[in-house]
Enzyme design. Structure first.
Site, PDB file in Angstrom:
ATOM      1  N   LYS A   1      -3.108   3.184  -1.943  1.00 45.51           N
ATOM      2  CA  LYS A   1      -4.381   3.789  -2.191  1.00 45.51           C
ATOM      3  C   LYS A   1      -4.257   5.221  -1.732  1.00 45.51           C
ATOM      4  O   LYS A   1      -4.063   5.445  -0.553  1.00 45.51           O
ATOM      5  CB  LYS A   1      -5.476   3.133  -1.358  1.00 45.51           C
ATOM      6  CG  LYS A   1      -5.667   1.662  -1.598  1.00 45.51           C
ATOM      7  CD  LYS A   1      -6.693   1.136  -0.622  1.00 45.51           C
ATOM      8  CE  LYS A   1      -6.891  -0.361  -0.832  1.00 45.51           C
ATOM      9  NZ  LYS A   1      -7.754  -0.957   0.180  1.00 45.51           N
TER      10      LYS A   1
ATOM     11  N   ASP B   1       0.828  -1.213   0.000  1.00 44.22           N
ATOM     12  CA  ASP B   1       0.000   0.000   0.000  1.00 44.22           C
ATOM     13  C   ASP B   1       0.855   1.253   0.000  1.00 44.22           C
ATOM     14  O   ASP B   1       2.004   1.235   0.412  1.00 44.22           O
ATOM     15  CB  ASP B   1      -0.822   0.047   1.292  1.00 44.22           C
ATOM     16  CG  ASP B   1      -2.071  -0.802   1.191  1.00 44.22           C
ATOM     17  OD1 ASP B   1      -2.356  -1.303   0.105  1.00 44.22           O
ATOM     18  OD2 ASP B   1      -2.736  -0.944   2.228  1.00 44.22           O
TER      19      ASP B   1
ATOM     20  N   MET C   1      -8.558   8.484   9.303  1.00 43.51           N
ATOM     21  CA  MET C   1      -9.094   8.961   8.015  1.00 43.51           C
ATOM     22  C   MET C   1     -10.078  10.112   8.202  1.00 43.51           C
ATOM     23  O   MET C   1     -11.065  10.208   7.475  1.00 43.51           O
ATOM     24  CB  MET C   1      -9.811   7.806   7.271  1.00 43.51           C
ATOM     25  CG  MET C   1      -8.896   6.686   6.884  1.00 43.51           C
ATOM     26  SD  MET C   1      -9.803   5.221   6.325  1.00 43.51           S
ATOM     27  CE  MET C   1     -10.210   4.435   7.864  1.00 43.51           C
TER      28      MET C   1
HETATM   29  C1  LIG Z   1      -6.808   3.134   5.780  1.00 46.99           C
HETATM   30  S1  LIG Z   1      -6.367   3.614   7.398  1.00 46.99           S
HETATM   31  C2  LIG Z   1      -5.159   2.394   7.725  1.00 46.99           C
HETATM   32  C3  LIG Z   1      -4.869   2.240   9.189  1.00 46.99           C
HETATM   33  C4  LIG Z   1      -3.778   1.231   9.481  1.00 46.99           C
HETATM   34  N1  LIG Z   1      -4.182  -0.108   9.099  1.00 46.99           N
HETATM   35  C5  LIG Z   1      -3.359   1.250  10.951  1.00 46.99           C
HETATM   36  O1  LIG Z   1      -3.580   0.265  11.671  1.00 46.99           O
HETATM   37  O2  LIG Z   1      -2.797   2.268  11.381  1.00 46.99           O
HETATM   38  C6  LIG Z   1      -5.430   5.053   7.074  1.00 46.99           C
HETATM   39  C7  LIG Z   1      -5.478   6.059   8.227  1.00 46.99           C
HETATM   40  O3  LIG Z   1      -4.621   5.652   9.273  1.00 46.99           O
HETATM   41  C8  LIG Z   1      -4.066   6.779   9.903  1.00 46.99           C
HETATM   42  N2  LIG Z   1      -2.607   6.700   9.789  1.00 46.99           N
HETATM   43  C9  LIG Z   1      -1.892   5.676   9.293  1.00 46.99           C
HETATM   44  N3  LIG Z   1      -0.569   5.903   9.409  1.00 46.99           N
HETATM   45  C10 LIG Z   1      -0.452   7.112  10.007  1.00 46.99           C
HETATM   46  C11 LIG Z   1       0.664   7.897  10.397  1.00 46.99           C
HETATM   47  N4  LIG Z   1       1.916   7.494  10.211  1.00 46.99           N
HETATM   48  N5  LIG Z   1       0.415   9.098  10.978  1.00 46.99           N
HETATM   49  C12 LIG Z   1      -0.851   9.527  11.174  1.00 46.99           C
HETATM   50  N6  LIG Z   1      -1.936   8.818  10.827  1.00 46.99           N
HETATM   51  C13 LIG Z   1      -1.749   7.627  10.261  1.00 46.99           C
HETATM   52  C14 LIG Z   1      -4.637   8.011   9.201  1.00 46.99           C
HETATM   53  O4  LIG Z   1      -5.782   8.419   9.917  1.00 46.99           O
HETATM   54  C15 LIG Z   1      -5.008   7.438   7.850  1.00 46.99           C
HETATM   55  O5  LIG Z   1      -6.021   8.217   7.239  1.00 46.99           O
END
Ligand SMILES: C[S@@+](CC[C@H](N)C(=O)[O-])C[C@H]1O[C@@H](n2cnc3c(N)ncnc32)[C@H](O)[C@@H]1O
Length: 267
Positions: A59, A37, A173
């Site tokens: 994505k 991803d 998100m």
């Molecule tokens: C599709 S979700 C995936 C979440 C992922 N599977 C997890 O467990 O963190 C994507 C969201 O995760 C959050 N996110 C993921 N990585 C991040 C990071 N390094 N810093 C801030 N937010 C993050 C944000 O809110 C982003 O919009």
């Protein structure tokens, strides 16, 4: 029966490669195919062996390079050709990661798989900034919610139950909808002055974070031009931001223990 490879659904954590689990690193380094991803950081991608086949699948917000059904089929196809197939996702594969949908498809196709947990963004971002998601007397629990709905239908969360000041609310998100989220929480009784910590690109070299309150979170996120991925931590615990630190210079001068630790570290 046709022999198939095994798929490893791996959580890459929030970005810092040092936050990968030992198991994730081990399988990543033996991968023949890596289906990955956009959220996976460059430093983690650099750990993949050069001979592995790399398959990017998305994505960006609102741009699903490969639709979920297509990703499911790619996993099945690659499992029929290679032995070790890694499906690499940001954070934890089962927290807003659609890893469970991929696992369902693998079960259907009779393909062996294993799920390797990752540090989810909530934990990685909060804890690395010394913000506890629970704290005695401030938060008795924590809830992870999505700030984005399927196919961009309007957000329809149970606002009454979410407007609970004793529970930390972590919004994934939520960048595009933080104005609506704040408005609804306030309308359902949450204190507008409750602190909100917004973290963008947490645990990476590009990390930015900003502390606001529920009333100002939207404006502050906009003014600061926070970019995806951004996470919001709503609750009294956010007031820990910047608080749990020791001035290392002062400690080294006055604290024997710290001096000893430093000496030991330098051999
Ligand atoms: C599709 S979700 C995936 C979440 C992922 N599977 C997890 O467990 O963190 C994507 C969201 O995760 C959050 N996110 C993921 N990585 C991040 C990071 N390094 N810093 C801030 N937010 C993050 C944000 O809110 C982003 O919009």
């Amino acid at each position: 029966m046709q022999k198939t490879g095994k798929v490893y659904l791996i959580g890459a954590g929030p970005g810092d490669p040092d936050l990968l689990t030992v198991k994730a690193l081990r399988y990543l380094q033996s991968a023949q195919v890596v289906i990955y991803d956009r959220l996976v950081s460059d430093e983690i991608m650099a750990l993949i062996p050069p001979e592995a086949v790399l398959v990017p699948v998305g994505k960006a917000p609102k741009h699903h390079m490969v639709p979920q059904e297509g990703i499911n089929e790619l996993l099945v196809e690659h499992a029929q050709k290679a032995e070790i197939i890694v499906r690499l996702k940001g954070g934890d594969p089962f927290i807003f990661g659609r890893g469970s949908e991929e696992a369902q498809r693998l079960v259907e196709a009779g393909i062996p798989f294993e799920v390797i947990p990752g540090i989810t963004a909530a934990q990685g971002c909060a804890t690395s900034l010394h913000v506890p998601l629970t704290h005695r007397g401030l938060a008795t629990g924590v809830r992870y919610v999505t700030g984005h709905c399927r196919n961009d239908v309007p957000l329809d969360l149970n606002w009454q139950s979410l407007a609970d000041e004793d529970t930390t609310l972590v919004v994934y998100m939520g960048l595009a909808a933080i104005e609506q989220i704040s408005r609804e929480l306030i309308a359902h009784g949450m204190n507008p002055e409750i602190p909100v910590l917004a973290i963008s690109k947490g645990t990476t070299k590009d990390e930015r974070h900003v502390l606001a309150d529920l009333r100002t979170a939207y404006q502050v996120a906009k003014q600061e031009e926070l970019k995806a991925p951004t996470l919001f931590i709503i609750g009294e615990v956010a007031s820990f931001t910047g608080q749990l630190q020791v001035d290392e210079h002062l400690s080294a001068v006055s604290g024997d223990a710290v001096v000893q630790v430093k000496e030991a570290a330098h051999g």
